[in-house]
Design a protein around this motif. Structure first.
Motif, PDB file in Angstrom:
ATOM      1  N   PHE A 120       0.844  -1.202   0.000  1.00 24.24           N
ATOM      2  CA  PHE A 120       0.000   0.000   0.000  1.00 24.24           C
ATOM      3  C   PHE A 120       0.877   1.249   0.000  1.00 24.24           C
ATOM      4  N   VAL A 121       0.214   2.378  -0.288  1.00 24.49           N
ATOM      5  CA  VAL A 121       0.897   3.665  -0.344  1.00 24.49           C
ATOM      6  C   VAL A 121       0.579   4.425   0.945  1.00 24.49           C
ATOM      7  N   HIS A 122       1.605   4.760   1.689  1.00 31.05           N
ATOM      8  CA  HIS A 122       1.391   5.469   2.950  1.00 31.05           C
ATOM      9  C   HIS A 122       0.835   6.866   2.689  1.00 31.05           C
ATOM     10  N   ALA A 123       1.483   7.591   1.796  1.00 31.72           N
ATOM     11  CA  ALA A 123       1.060   8.962   1.487  1.00 31.72           C
ATOM     12  C   ALA A 123       0.856   9.047  -0.023  1.00 31.72           C
ATOM     13  N   GLU A 124      -0.411   9.042  -0.458  1.00 30.95           N
ATOM     14  CA  GLU A 124      -0.740   9.014  -1.901  1.00 30.95           C
ATOM     15  C   GLU A 124      -0.530  10.410  -2.487  1.00 30.95           C
ATOM     16  N   THR A 125       0.555  10.577  -3.217  1.00 35.30           N
ATOM     17  CA  THR A 125       0.933  11.886  -3.755  1.00 35.30           C
ATOM     18  C   THR A 125      -0.076  12.390  -4.775  1.00 35.30           C
ATOM     19  N   SER A 126      -0.839  11.491  -5.365  1.00 31.00           N
ATOM     20  CA  SER A 126      -1.788  11.931  -6.393  1.00 31.00           C
ATOM     21  C   SER A 126      -3.073  12.480  -5.784  1.00 31.00           C
ATOM     22  N   THR A 127      -3.351  12.155  -4.520  1.00 31.06           N
ATOM     23  CA  THR A 127      -4.634  12.568  -3.921  1.00 31.06           C
ATOM     24  C   THR A 127      -4.475  13.336  -2.614  1.00 31.06           C
ATOM     25  N   GLY A 128      -3.332  13.235  -1.975  1.00 28.36           N
ATOM     26  CA  GLY A 128      -3.150  13.895  -0.684  1.00 28.36           C
ATOM     27  C   GLY A 128      -3.693  13.108   0.490  1.00 28.36           C
ATOM     28  N   VAL A 154       7.197   7.224  -0.360  1.00 28.62           N
ATOM     29  CA  VAL A 154       7.891   8.234  -1.162  1.00 28.62           C
ATOM     30  C   VAL A 154       7.634   9.624  -0.597  1.00 28.62           C
ATOM     31  N   THR A 155       6.372   9.931  -0.333  1.00 28.09           N
ATOM     32  CA  THR A 155       6.032  11.275   0.126  1.00 28.09           C
ATOM     33  C   THR A 155       5.900  11.346   1.643  1.00 28.09           C
ATOM     34  N   SER A 156       5.855  10.221   2.314  1.00 30.41           N
ATOM     35  CA  SER A 156       5.639  10.288   3.772  1.00 30.41           C
ATOM     36  C   SER A 156       6.929  10.474   4.567  1.00 30.41           C
ATOM     37  N   LEU A 157       8.014   9.879   4.125  1.00 24.11           N
ATOM     38  CA  LEU A 157       9.244   9.865   4.924  1.00 24.11           C
ATOM     39  C   LEU A 157       9.667  11.274   5.345  1.00 24.11           C
ATOM     40  N   ALA A 158       9.803  11.469   6.640  1.00 21.57           N
ATOM     41  CA  ALA A 158      10.225  12.725   7.278  1.00 21.57           C
ATOM     42  C   ALA A 158       9.132  13.787   7.302  1.00 21.57           C
ATOM     43  N   GLY A 159       7.972  13.493   6.679  1.00 20.91           N
ATOM     44  CA  GLY A 159       6.882  14.472   6.678  1.00 20.91           C
ATOM     45  C   GLY A 159       5.786  14.149   7.678  1.00 20.91           C
ATOM     46  N   ILE A 160       5.533  12.858   7.905  1.00 18.51           N
ATOM     47  CA  ILE A 160       4.543  12.416   8.894  1.00 18.51           C
ATOM     48  C   ILE A 160       5.128  11.224   9.648  1.00 18.51           C
ATOM     49  N   GLU A 161       4.460  10.897  10.750  1.00 19.55           N
ATOM     50  CA  GLU A 161       4.917   9.784  11.587  1.00 19.55           C
ATOM     51  C   GLU A 161       5.078   8.514  10.756  1.00 19.55           C
ATOM     52  N   LEU A 162       6.203   7.876  10.920  1.00 19.13           N
ATOM     53  CA  LEU A 162       6.502   6.637  10.197  1.00 19.13           C
ATOM     54  C   LEU A 162       7.507   5.873  11.047  1.00 19.13           C
ATOM     55  N   ARG A 163       7.165   4.639  11.419  1.00 20.06           N
ATOM     56  CA  ARG A 163       8.006   3.850  12.318  1.00 20.06           C
ATOM     57  C   ARG A 163       8.132   2.443  11.752  1.00 20.06           C
ATOM     58  N   VAL A 164       9.210   2.216  11.042  1.00 18.70           N
ATOM     59  CA  VAL A 164       9.359   0.946  10.324  1.00 18.70           C
ATOM     60  C   VAL A 164       9.395  -0.234  11.293  1.00 18.70           C
ATOM     61  N   ASP A 165      10.186  -0.144  12.347  1.00 23.17           N
ATOM     62  CA  ASP A 165      10.302  -1.286  13.260  1.00 23.17           C
ATOM     63  C   ASP A 165       9.047  -1.453  14.109  1.00 23.17           C
ATOM     64  N   ASP A 166       8.571  -0.380  14.714  1.00 26.37           N
ATOM     65  CA  ASP A 166       7.386  -0.481  15.582  1.00 26.37           C
ATOM     66  C   ASP A 166       6.180  -1.003  14.811  1.00 26.37           C
ATOM     67  N   TRP A 167       6.062  -0.613  13.581  1.00 25.20           N
ATOM     68  CA  TRP A 167       4.887  -1.013  12.790  1.00 25.20           C
ATOM     69  C   TRP A 167       5.115  -2.323  12.034  1.00 25.20           C
TER      70      TRP A 167
END
Lengths: 373, 373
Positions: free
Chosen positions: A143-151, A175-188
């Protein structure tokens, strides 16, 4: 004989869907003298870049590195390395980039089970769960975390938890989420993730940071079939980007772009990752307030909005292209057009990385005010 | 908490197998402000870059453009677009990069008929002709024009003529040859060719110029099976890099690297392509004379030597790594190690693009003299 002049670009303010504005510090880093790709000093830069990527991804994954090509190649790297022909992948599609993921899955000889949502809405957990029940043999959820085409922000934490309940690995477009919104690769418990350099990292376009869990790495190392791409085969690339002092040549790394990535990551680290998330959120509030004052509405419901990518509904009677062209030509300001199903219906205003500042928001709002008057 | 500092590379002189020294003009171009990948001003740069690539390739091929990734991806782009599963490709192998071509052919589901030659020698026309006779159903002949691992020039003109007699299309690796030695895509009837930015163009690494004949383009457009790579699918990429005013988004172009490529091509155009070939040849003569005076020998016979990549036989009793390390640490001078079968047996001294100057040769020879004393 035709003559060619040195290219001098205009100094745009980039508030579209990316590339975002690159800071002078990053551009300076980019232009430093080129080192060989096996130079010991460059290897040190690679090691630091890995550590910084682990920091921004919030992961301890050993296999964390940049792919030497744009985000689309990062997507392809995740899929062609992990997914084998005949396997089933549940692909969540609610915009252009979910559709691209489906394309990649099918070109890898696998089967994509597509779960759709309206453009402008997140994928529902219910629809994903239904697909997981209907396809108990599915091995992955993408899935796409942050859909750049729709916001739209998809609920990455919840989707990953659901996938894990069904013993599926997860492939996440960040692609668009990293460093912009919460993202936790290990925790999630994300198994494979890819991003782009040119969004909230505010680096130049052309690199795709990726990270793989140990479970994902194990699958890659025990495939029944070779990875169809030589260039993206992580079994080979780890010889260059992997641990240890000895680095084996695979391809010539894009040395100068990696200087820039290192510097952009260093700047995120200096600000603090959580501070960067908070800044994006705060700048979004400021932009939203200003847009409301101009009588403009956002496409996406508040709970799923991306702060870094704002899809603004184009009011009836307003000429989409004329507005964007005037912003570009009169103000040197780039905002994005709608993409795919949203072409002509929305503008995409990015607040990414170095561009997410009050100065840019004031400029964008006052320029829009003039052009829409 | 760990701290990270801005990375300041040493100012090396790059005389290895690439990347080669990048001129300050190209580094300046690289660091100019980033434009959006659909900005009308950037589209102008793309059009000029295509024209300049046609100039250096000596072709009028419409499908001439840079792939947004290193030379290895350019190789893969040529093969996965042109070759379909089950087809036969005669692959000439006389070093590392012919071997990589074979790998790519096989991963595309095709059959590689390998014609080998000793490392350090060119592929013989007789052996290629024998393979063409033995495999009349072969559709392609692939070979490396300038084998970076050995310093050998294959006779591209003759191999292409032979392939055409047998109705085969040609796939040519020009990573190290482009702008360094004679290369004529149209005159020699090359169907698909790829190069790298970081060799005789003296641009930063990370881009791969490619060109395809109309016949090759027709095959790509009439494939029975989809191209296995989404990122490299030229049927999609032409929507962005193709002709005409309207450009459709495919992936985000590496904007700044393309500024640098444009500038490096502009510098070749300013010098004149043939002048660039002649300069490489003249610098090679100068280096060879100096190496002979030092008692060093070249691996490759004179008629097949590449001027831009000189494989120097390491004399008995000389410590390979020690010499290279001293050159790097005491002189900031990079020369290349041997690769594959030639590891430990040769050094590779590059005279590529901006680095192919009398100043660099004097410096290299005097540094070598000191270290070998």
């Amino acid at each position: 004989m035709r003559t060619f002049n040195t290219f001098i670009p205009n100094n745009r303010t980039l508030m579209g869907p990316g590339p975002s504005d690159v800071s002078p510090q990053v551009l300076n880093a980019l232009a430093r003298p080129t080192l060989g790709h096996l130079d010991p000093q460059f290897i040190e830069l690679m090691d630091e870049t890995k550590a910084l990527l682990q920091y921004v991804f919030k992961t301890e994954n050993q296999l964390t590195m940049p792919i030497s090509a744009p985000g689309s190649a990062g997507m392809e790297a995740c899929i062609v390395n992990l997914v084998e022909p005949g396997e089933k992948v549940i692909v969540c599609q609610n915009g252009v980039f979910g559709g691209r993921m489906k394309e990649n899955v099918e070109r890898a000889g696998a089967e994509a089970i597509v779960v759709t949502a309206q453009w402008g809405e997140p994928n529902s957990l219910e629809s994903i769960e239904a697909a997981l029940h209907a396809h108990p043999d599915a091995k992955f959820v993408g899935f796409v975390h942050a859909e750049t085409s729709t916001g739209v922000r998809n609920d990455a934490q919840a989707i990953c938890a659901l996938a894990k309940q069904h013993d599926c690995m997860t492939i996440v477009d960040a692609v668009t989420s990293l460093a912009g919104i919460e993202l936790r690769v290990d925790d999630w418990q994300i198994d494979a993730i890819y991003s782009g350099s040119q969004k909230c990292l505010s680096c130049v376009p052309g690199l795709s940071p990726v990270s793989f869990s140990d479970k994902a790495l194990h699958k890659i190392q025990h495939r029944k079939t070779p990875v169809q791409s030589w260039f993206l085969d992580l079994n080979l690339i780890v010889g260059y980007w992997g641990q240890g002092g000895k680095r084996a040549y695979h391809h010539t790394a894009p040395v100068n772009s990696l200087y820039a990535l290192h510097e952009s990551l260093r700047l995120v680290h200096e600000e603090g990752l959580e501070n960067s998330w908070h800044r994006h959120a705060a700048m979004h509030e400021l932009l939203k307030t200003g847009l409301t004052e101009l009588g403009l509405e956002l496409l996406v419901a508040p709970e799923s909005r991306l702060p870094q990518l704002n899809t603004v509904v184009i009011p009836d009677g307003v000429d989409d292209a004329l507005v964007r062209n005037r912003l570009l030509n009169e103000f040197n300001l780039e905002i994005g057009a709608g993409l795919g199903a949203l072409a002509g219906k929305v503008w995409r205003i990015g607040l990414m990385g170095h561009a997410a500042t009050t100065k840019n928001i004031d400029f964008c709002l006052s320029s829009l005010r003039t052009v829409l008057r």
